[in-house]
Motif scaffolding. Structure first.
Motif, PDB file in Angstrom:
ATOM      1  N   GLN A  34      -1.636  10.691   1.422  1.00 55.71           N
ATOM      2  CA  GLN A  34      -2.509   9.333   0.634  1.00 55.71           C
ATOM      3  C   GLN A  34      -2.366   8.382   0.710  1.00 55.71           C
ATOM      4  O   GLN A  34      -0.993   8.018   0.022  1.00 55.71           O
ATOM      5  CB  GLN A  34      -3.694  10.015  -0.340  1.00 55.71           C
ATOM      6  CG  GLN A  34      -3.415  12.325  -0.052  1.00 55.71           C
ATOM      7  CD  GLN A  34      -5.105  12.144   1.039  1.00 55.71           C
ATOM      8  OE1 GLN A  34      -6.276  11.307   0.806  1.00 55.71           O
ATOM      9  NE2 GLN A  34      -4.925  13.227   2.177  1.00 55.71           N
ATOM     10  N   LEU A  35      -3.147   7.783   0.061  1.00 53.84           N
ATOM     11  CA  LEU A  35      -3.256   7.145  -0.538  1.00 53.84           C
ATOM     12  C   LEU A  35      -3.135   6.451  -2.048  1.00 53.84           C
ATOM     13  O   LEU A  35      -4.048   7.477  -2.747  1.00 53.84           O
ATOM     14  CB  LEU A  35      -4.837   5.374   0.288  1.00 53.84           C
ATOM     15  CG  LEU A  35      -4.593   4.417  -1.260  1.00 53.84           C
ATOM     16  CD1 LEU A  35      -3.422   3.344  -0.414  1.00 53.84           C
ATOM     17  CD2 LEU A  35      -6.219   3.650  -1.058  1.00 53.84           C
ATOM     18  N   PRO A  40      -6.070  11.472  -7.804  1.00 57.34           N
ATOM     19  CA  PRO A  40      -5.545  12.409  -6.621  1.00 57.34           C
ATOM     20  C   PRO A  40      -7.544  12.295  -5.979  1.00 57.34           C
ATOM     21  O   PRO A  40      -8.304  11.974  -6.178  1.00 57.34           O
ATOM     22  CB  PRO A  40      -5.541  13.659  -7.103  1.00 57.34           C
ATOM     23  CG  PRO A  40      -5.323  13.593  -8.567  1.00 57.34           C
ATOM     24  CD  PRO A  40      -5.774  12.297  -9.479  1.00 57.34           C
ATOM     25  N   SER A  41      -6.582  12.243  -4.511  1.00 58.38           N
ATOM     26  CA  SER A  41      -8.002  12.128  -3.572  1.00 58.38           C
ATOM     27  C   SER A  41      -8.984  12.804  -3.882  1.00 58.38           C
ATOM     28  O   SER A  41     -10.326  12.477  -3.236  1.00 58.38           O
ATOM     29  CB  SER A  41      -7.217  12.235  -2.261  1.00 58.38           C
ATOM     30  OG  SER A  41      -6.844  13.643  -1.742  1.00 58.38           O
ATOM     31  N   PRO A  70     -11.582  12.315   0.249  1.00 62.14           N
ATOM     32  CA  PRO A  70     -10.941  11.461   1.157  1.00 62.14           C
ATOM     33  C   PRO A  70     -11.685  11.077   2.715  1.00 62.14           C
ATOM     34  O   PRO A  70     -12.483  12.012   2.927  1.00 62.14           O
ATOM     35  CB  PRO A  70      -9.853  11.685   0.924  1.00 62.14           C
ATOM     36  CG  PRO A  70      -9.328  13.183   1.208  1.00 62.14           C
ATOM     37  CD  PRO A  70     -10.237  13.791   0.080  1.00 62.14           C
ATOM     38  N   PHE A  71     -11.353   9.905   3.310  1.00 60.79           N
ATOM     39  CA  PHE A  71     -11.817   9.627   4.344  1.00 60.79           C
ATOM     40  C   PHE A  71     -11.074  10.446   5.297  1.00 60.79           C
ATOM     41  O   PHE A  71     -11.229  11.399   6.393  1.00 60.79           O
ATOM     42  CB  PHE A  71     -11.811   7.836   4.975  1.00 60.79           C
ATOM     43  CG  PHE A  71     -12.310   7.992   6.512  1.00 60.79           C
ATOM     44  CD1 PHE A  71     -13.079   8.060   6.692  1.00 60.79           C
ATOM     45  CD2 PHE A  71     -11.288   7.334   6.715  1.00 60.79           C
ATOM     46  CE1 PHE A  71     -13.629   7.545   8.141  1.00 60.79           C
ATOM     47  CE2 PHE A  71     -11.025   6.994   7.979  1.00 60.79           C
ATOM     48  CZ  PHE A  71     -12.036   7.834   8.935  1.00 60.79           C
ATOM     49  N   VAL A 123       1.018  -1.371   0.306  1.00 63.25           N
ATOM     50  CA  VAL A 123      -0.572  -0.016   0.225  1.00 63.25           C
ATOM     51  C   VAL A 123       1.082   1.501   0.167  1.00 63.25           C
ATOM     52  O   VAL A 123       1.468   1.701   0.986  1.00 63.25           O
ATOM     53  CB  VAL A 123      -0.846   0.067   1.155  1.00 63.25           C
ATOM     54  CG1 VAL A 123      -2.032   1.501   1.083  1.00 63.25           C
ATOM     55  CG2 VAL A 123      -1.835  -1.613   1.049  1.00 63.25           C
ATOM     56  N   PHE A 124       0.540   2.283  -1.435  1.00 61.20           N
ATOM     57  CA  PHE A 124       1.756   3.412  -1.130  1.00 61.20           C
ATOM     58  C   PHE A 124       0.883   4.913  -0.590  1.00 61.20           C
ATOM     59  O   PHE A 124      -0.250   4.653  -1.053  1.00 61.20           O
ATOM     60  CB  PHE A 124       1.603   3.513  -2.429  1.00 61.20           C
ATOM     61  CG  PHE A 124       2.066   2.185  -3.305  1.00 61.20           C
ATOM     62  CD1 PHE A 124       3.318   1.672  -2.795  1.00 61.20           C
ATOM     63  CD2 PHE A 124       1.960   2.152  -4.673  1.00 61.20           C
ATOM     64  CE1 PHE A 124       4.003   0.023  -3.444  1.00 61.20           C
ATOM     65  CE2 PHE A 124       2.565   0.740  -4.789  1.00 61.20           C
ATOM     66  CZ  PHE A 124       3.997   0.254  -4.519  1.00 61.20           C
ATOM     67  N   HIS A 125       1.653   5.214   0.059  1.00 57.87           N
ATOM     68  CA  HIS A 125       1.241   6.431   0.562  1.00 57.87           C
ATOM     69  C   HIS A 125       2.239   7.405   0.749  1.00 57.87           C
ATOM     70  O   HIS A 125       3.917   7.178   0.703  1.00 57.87           O
ATOM     71  CB  HIS A 125       0.915   6.255   2.525  1.00 57.87           C
ATOM     72  CG  HIS A 125      -0.051   5.635   2.694  1.00 57.87           C
ATOM     73  ND1 HIS A 125      -1.105   5.553   3.086  1.00 57.87           N
ATOM     74  CD2 HIS A 125      -0.113   3.878   3.479  1.00 57.87           C
ATOM     75  CE1 HIS A 125      -1.713   4.770   3.329  1.00 57.87           C
ATOM     76  NE2 HIS A 125      -1.274   3.007   3.381  1.00 57.87           N
TER      77      HIS A 125
END
Length: 125
Positions: A77-78, A50-51, A70-71, A6-8
């Motif tokens: 961001q994810l 993009p988020s 986003p949440f 998972v890339f943040h």
């Protein structure tokens, strides 16, 4: 065992880091995906938009609430995910160390629990 990388990272654009840096990142990700495919461990991958283009759905007092964005409102961001099928965490860590997003963010390695095959949930181990 399936692992999700998972890339943040902070979201970048042509305006913030330049078109050449964006192109270099895209080439690095294409090369990384080809290497995973050649090793026979790539299950799937997805780089996200993009988020700001996301929509978040939550329940508030039992009623759905739809929110633009986003949440989590964070700097990072994810940005994308890759699913690989490798023998163990050590192998997943080795492949994660080669992930280009490690140069501009973080890579979270999380084992899969179940996944869908042919419309049915099956164990990922």
């Amino acid at each position: 065992m399936r692992y999700m990388l998972v890339f943040h990272y902070g979201e970048a654009s042509d305006e913030s880091i330049g078109a050449e840096a964006i192109s270099a990142g895209m080439r690095a990700m294409a090369s990384y995906a080809a290497t995973l495919e050649q090793a026979g461990i790539l299950v799937s991958g997805q780089v996200l938009q993009p988020s700001t283009s996301s929509t978040t759905l939550t329940l508030v007092d039992g009623e759905p609430r739809i929110q633009d964005g986003p949440f989590a409102d964070t700097k990072e961001q994810l940005g994308g995910v890759i699913v690989i099928d490798v023998p163990d965490l050590d192998a997943a860590l080795e492949w994660a160390r080669q992930a280009p997003p490690l140069s501009w963010g973080t890579v979270e390695i999380r084992p899969g629990a179940v996944h869908i095959e042919g419309g049915t949930w099956v164990a990922s181990a």
